[in-house]
Design an enzyme around this catalytic site. Structure first.
Site, PDB file in Angstrom:
ATOM      1  N   ASP A 172      31.782 -14.512 -32.232  1.00 32.50           N
ATOM      2  CA  ASP A 172      31.989 -13.060 -32.369  1.00 32.50           C
ATOM      3  C   ASP A 172      33.259 -12.781 -33.177  1.00 32.50           C
ATOM      4  O   ASP A 172      33.302 -11.875 -34.015  1.00 32.50           O
ATOM      5  CB  ASP A 172      32.104 -12.422 -30.980  1.00 32.50           C
ATOM      6  CG  ASP A 172      30.980 -12.882 -30.081  1.00 32.50           C
ATOM      7  OD1 ASP A 172      29.820 -12.644 -30.432  1.00 32.50           O
ATOM      8  OD2 ASP A 172      31.253 -13.523 -29.045  1.00 32.50           O
ATOM      9  N   HIS A 223      30.654 -12.079 -23.884  1.00 31.59           N
ATOM     10  CA  HIS A 223      29.845 -12.399 -25.077  1.00 31.59           C
ATOM     11  C   HIS A 223      28.493 -11.726 -24.879  1.00 31.59           C
ATOM     12  O   HIS A 223      27.521 -12.333 -24.442  1.00 31.59           O
ATOM     13  CB  HIS A 223      29.696 -13.917 -25.228  1.00 31.59           C
ATOM     14  CG  HIS A 223      28.745 -14.304 -26.328  1.00 31.59           C
ATOM     15  ND1 HIS A 223      28.958 -13.974 -27.645  1.00 31.59           N
ATOM     16  CD2 HIS A 223      27.566 -14.958 -26.308  1.00 31.59           C
ATOM     17  CE1 HIS A 223      27.957 -14.422 -28.384  1.00 31.59           C
ATOM     18  NE2 HIS A 223      27.093 -15.018 -27.594  1.00 31.59           N
TER      19      HIS A 223
HETATM   20  P1  NAD Z   1      17.559 -24.691 -27.909  1.00 32.74           P
HETATM   21  O1  NAD Z   1      16.470 -24.228 -27.025  1.00 32.74           O
HETATM   22  O2  NAD Z   1      17.261 -25.064 -29.322  1.00 32.74           O
HETATM   23  O3  NAD Z   1      18.264 -25.946 -27.252  1.00 32.74           O
HETATM   24  C1  NAD Z   1      18.658 -25.963 -25.915  1.00 32.74           C
HETATM   25  C2  NAD Z   1      18.558 -27.393 -25.444  1.00 32.74           C
HETATM   26  O4  NAD Z   1      19.072 -27.450 -24.115  1.00 32.74           O
HETATM   27  C3  NAD Z   1      17.108 -27.910 -25.386  1.00 32.74           C
HETATM   28  O5  NAD Z   1      17.001 -29.122 -26.133  1.00 32.74           O
HETATM   29  C4  NAD Z   1      16.866 -28.133 -23.896  1.00 32.74           C
HETATM   30  O6  NAD Z   1      16.019 -29.253 -23.636  1.00 32.74           O
HETATM   31  C5  NAD Z   1      18.291 -28.373 -23.406  1.00 32.74           C
HETATM   32  N1  NAD Z   1      18.471 -28.162 -21.983  1.00 32.74           N
HETATM   33  C6  NAD Z   1      17.857 -27.253 -21.167  1.00 32.74           C
HETATM   34  N2  NAD Z   1      18.270 -27.417 -19.899  1.00 32.74           N
HETATM   35  C7  NAD Z   1      19.178 -28.420 -19.910  1.00 32.74           C
HETATM   36  C8  NAD Z   1      19.946 -29.051 -18.910  1.00 32.74           C
HETATM   37  N3  NAD Z   1      19.859 -28.694 -17.624  1.00 32.74           N
HETATM   38  N4  NAD Z   1      20.773 -30.055 -19.267  1.00 32.74           N
HETATM   39  C9  NAD Z   1      20.853 -30.452 -20.556  1.00 32.74           C
HETATM   40  N5  NAD Z   1      20.125 -29.914 -21.541  1.00 32.74           N
HETATM   41  C10 NAD Z   1      19.317 -28.895 -21.223  1.00 32.74           C
HETATM   42  O7  NAD Z   1      18.715 -23.585 -27.858  1.00 32.74           O
HETATM   43  P2  NAD Z   1      19.970 -23.423 -28.826  1.00 32.74           P
HETATM   44  O8  NAD Z   1      19.588 -22.538 -29.958  1.00 32.74           O
HETATM   45  O9  NAD Z   1      20.576 -24.746 -29.096  1.00 32.74           O
HETATM   46  O10 NAD Z   1      20.937 -22.537 -27.889  1.00 32.74           O
HETATM   47  C11 NAD Z   1      21.512 -23.085 -26.717  1.00 32.74           C
HETATM   48  C12 NAD Z   1      22.225 -22.008 -25.934  1.00 32.74           C
HETATM   49  O11 NAD Z   1      23.340 -21.518 -26.667  1.00 32.74           O
HETATM   50  C13 NAD Z   1      21.365 -20.777 -25.626  1.00 32.74           C
HETATM   51  O12 NAD Z   1      21.617 -20.344 -24.308  1.00 32.74           O
HETATM   52  C14 NAD Z   1      21.865 -19.745 -26.623  1.00 32.74           C
HETATM   53  O13 NAD Z   1      21.621 -18.433 -26.207  1.00 32.74           O
HETATM   54  C15 NAD Z   1      23.338 -20.081 -26.624  1.00 32.74           C
HETATM   55  N6  NAD Z   1      24.123 -19.561 -27.753  1.00 32.74           N
HETATM   56  C16 NAD Z   1      25.388 -19.118 -27.476  1.00 32.74           C
HETATM   57  C17 NAD Z   1      26.189 -18.645 -28.489  1.00 32.74           C
HETATM   58  C18 NAD Z   1      27.589 -18.140 -28.217  1.00 32.74           C
HETATM   59  O14 NAD Z   1      28.197 -17.567 -29.147  1.00 32.74           O
HETATM   60  N7  NAD Z   1      28.161 -18.293 -27.035  1.00 32.74           N
HETATM   61  C19 NAD Z   1      25.704 -18.621 -29.809  1.00 32.74           C
HETATM   62  C20 NAD Z   1      24.414 -19.086 -30.051  1.00 32.74           C
HETATM   63  C21 NAD Z   1      23.629 -19.552 -28.999  1.00 32.74           C
HETATM   64  C1  LMR Z   2      24.560 -15.192 -30.613  1.00 32.08           C
HETATM   65  O1  LMR Z   2      25.464 -14.384 -30.419  1.00 32.08           O
HETATM   66  O2  LMR Z   2      24.086 -15.405 -31.758  1.00 32.08           O
HETATM   67  C2  LMR Z   2      24.015 -15.970 -29.446  1.00 32.08           C
HETATM   68  O3  LMR Z   2      24.658 -15.613 -28.272  1.00 32.08           O
HETATM   69  C3  LMR Z   2      22.544 -15.880 -29.332  1.00 32.08           C
HETATM   70  C4  LMR Z   2      22.107 -14.553 -28.786  1.00 32.08           C
HETATM   71  O4  LMR Z   2      21.322 -14.533 -27.834  1.00 32.08           O
HETATM   72  O5  LMR Z   2      22.542 -13.539 -29.325  1.00 32.08           O
END
Ligand code: NAD
Ligand code: LMR
Length: 323
Positions: A159, A187
């Site tokens: 962000d 967030h």
């Molecule tokens: P994704 O679905 O591509 O990958 C998530 C992975 O986590 C999968 O491979 C899944 O098998 C694994 N997983 C699920 N449960 C698990 C567990 N108990 N232990 C270990 N691994 C586990 O998702 P992504 O695009 O990589 O996103 C991951 C997370 O990050 C999501 O919750 C997304 O919303 C979040 N995210 C946060 C931000 C931020 O700014 N904070 C930004 C983008 C995404």
């Molecule tokens: C983001 O900010 O891109 C991630 O937290 C994914 C979402 O759900 O917005």
């Protein structure tokens, strides 16, 4: 060369994992002279995919990578780790708010908090990326009573970077000319991107833009940027999230040059309820995060900060059974 630093990454076979691991392994996070060990955690159905990712890491012949561990057991993934990057969890889809994920993802962080408590290094630095990141971080922290709450953080660096990038486009200035910007709170779509303390080329950022642009266009655009990416890409941000995670840990370890944004354990600074994981303007020195003091906040900023605090209190109360 120094002893290897041990880094756990959860959700390592996911989208963010794929964008993150090669940056970590190349030295982008801890530097070109810091050897590393990487411990990758996944769930059993993703272990085949994870094997493929590990083959690709091997095929890069990264000089800094001393060991790679694959496991579906949090206890093994966190054994002795210095840094834990908790990415693994379900992402939201179109039309969802991040806190719709509370039930689905909350339980993951109970188990991982306990495993960190019992197995990680006592000074482990934990970054939670998986959404809803602040409240997942709170769950992990509360399930790790033997660790200092200051060891836990949630990611708002994405962000922060979005807010800098969009301001730089608006004022037609360079990213590095923007200083002092910060993200407050959750967030989520209530986060508050604070330009009151920001400068562009040393001059107040709010002199360079109109208040109506700030309130009616900029703030909603930053708050909704994640949703805009989901709508455009069909899946949530990955490369920019991985980049932010690399920068978050790098600054936590090496220190900050300018103020940054991190979701950290609130000790009550700026009147925020103690114990929430709240994004503040933060500086880091010697691995210790400090909330920037005496930031000037007007009534508008206060009301935004109170709204995002209220959402975090609601999320905390909704997962009371996991704390
Ligand atoms: P994704 O679905 O591509 O990958 C998530 C992975 O986590 C999968 O491979 C899944 O098998 C694994 N997983 C699920 N449960 C698990 C567990 N108990 N232990 C270990 N691994 C586990 O998702 P992504 O695009 O990589 O996103 C991951 C997370 O990050 C999501 O919750 C997304 O919303 C979040 N995210 C946060 C931000 C931020 O700014 N904070 C930004 C983008 C995404
Ligand atoms: C983001 O900010 O891109 C991630 O937290 C994914 C979402 O759900 O917005």
């Amino acid at each position: 060369m120094a002893d290897p630093v041990s880094i756990a990454v959860t959700g390592a076979a996911g989208q963010i994992g794929y964008a993150l691991l090669f940056r970590i392994a190349s030295g982008a996070m801890l530097g070109n002279d810091q050897p590393i060990e990487i411990k990758l955690l996944e769930i059993p159905p993703a272990m085949d995919a994870l094997r493929g990712v590990v083959m690709e890491i091997e095929d890069c012949a990264f000089p800094l990578v001393r060991n790679v561990v694959m496991t579906d057991q949090p206890e093994a993934a966190f054994e002795g780790v210095d840094i834990a990057m908790l990415v693994g969890s379900r992402p939201r889809g179109p039309g969802m708010e991040r806190n719709d994920l509370l039930e689905a993802n909350g339980a993951i962080f109970t188990a991982q908090g306990k495993a960190l408590n019992d197995h990680a290094a006592k000074d482990v630095k934990v970054l939670v990326v998986g959404n809803p990141a602040n409240t997942n971080c709170l769950i992990a922290q509360r399930n790790a009573p033997d660790l200092d709450p200051a060891n836990f953080s949630a990611m708002t660096k994405l962000d922060h970077n979005r807010a800098i990038a969009q301001l730089s486009q608006k004022v037609d200035g360079a990213v590095e000319d923007i200083k002092g910007l910060a993200i407050w709170g959750n967030h989520s779509s209530t986060m508050f991107p604070d330009l009151l303390g920001a400068t562009v080329n040393g001059k107040p950022a709010l002199d360079a833009v109109s208040q109506s642009w700030y309130e009616d266009e900029y703030i909603p655009a930053i708050q909704q940027r994640g949703a805009a990416i989901i709508s455009a890409r069909g899946s949530s941000s990955a490369a920019s999230a991985a980049n932010a995670a690399v920068e978050h840990v790098r600054e936590w370890v090496a220190g900050t040059e300018d103020v940054t944004s991190m979701g950290i354990y609130s000790n009550g600074q700026y009147g925020i309820q103690e114990g929430l994981i709240f994004s503040y303007p933060v500086t880091v020195s010697g691995g210790t995060c400090s909330v920037e003091e005496n930031r000037v906040l007007n009534a508008f900023a206060q009301s935004k900060i109170e709204a995002t605090e209220a959402e975090l209190i609601e999320e905390r109360d909704a997962v009371a059974h996991l704390l």
